[in-house]
Design a protein around this motif. Structure first.
Motif, short mmCIF file in Angstrom:
data_model
loop_
_atom_site.label_atom_id
_atom_site.label_comp_id
_atom_site.label_asym_id
_atom_site.label_seq_id
_atom_site.Cartn_x
_atom_site.Cartn_y
_atom_site.Cartn_z
N GLU A 28 24.90 26.86 -22.55
CA GLU A 28 25.33 27.85 -23.53
C GLU A 28 26.81 28.23 -23.40
O GLU A 28 27.36 28.88 -24.29
CB GLU A 28 24.48 29.12 -23.42
N ILE A 85 23.66 36.17 -19.94
CA ILE A 85 22.33 35.73 -20.37
C ILE A 85 21.27 36.71 -19.89
O ILE A 85 20.39 37.11 -20.65
CB ILE A 85 22.05 34.30 -19.86
N GLN A 109 21.06 26.85 -17.87
CA GLN A 109 21.16 27.47 -19.19
C GLN A 109 22.56 28.01 -19.43
O GLN A 109 23.11 27.88 -20.53
CB GLN A 109 20.13 28.59 -19.34
N LYS A 169 25.80 33.66 -16.23
CA LYS A 169 24.42 34.03 -15.93
C LYS A 169 24.21 35.51 -16.16
O LYS A 169 23.15 35.93 -16.64
CB LYS A 169 24.08 33.66 -14.48
#
Length: 56
Positions: free
Chosen positions: A22, A29, A18, A26
């Motif tokens: 994006e 997020i 992810q 990390k």
């Protein structure tokens, strides 16, 4: 505030993927997800408007 979040290998891999998609870290997020969760689950405003809460 300091905290530790432990993820399974599968969760860690999904978070890494992810982050790549994006273009964010990390940590960003995870921070945003926790902030959103806390905001949605917040209940302390209800208690603060009626005086102190005493436990015991």
């Amino acid at each position: 505030m300091a905290w530790t979040l432990r993820l399974s290998e599968d969760e860690e891999a999904a978070l890494s993927a992810q982050a790549v998609v994006e273009g964010r870290s990390k940590q960003e997020i995870t921070r945003d997800a926790i902030r959103t969760y806390l905001t949605r689950q917040r209940t302390w405003d209800d208690y603060l408007s009626e005086g102190p809460v005493v436990f015991g």
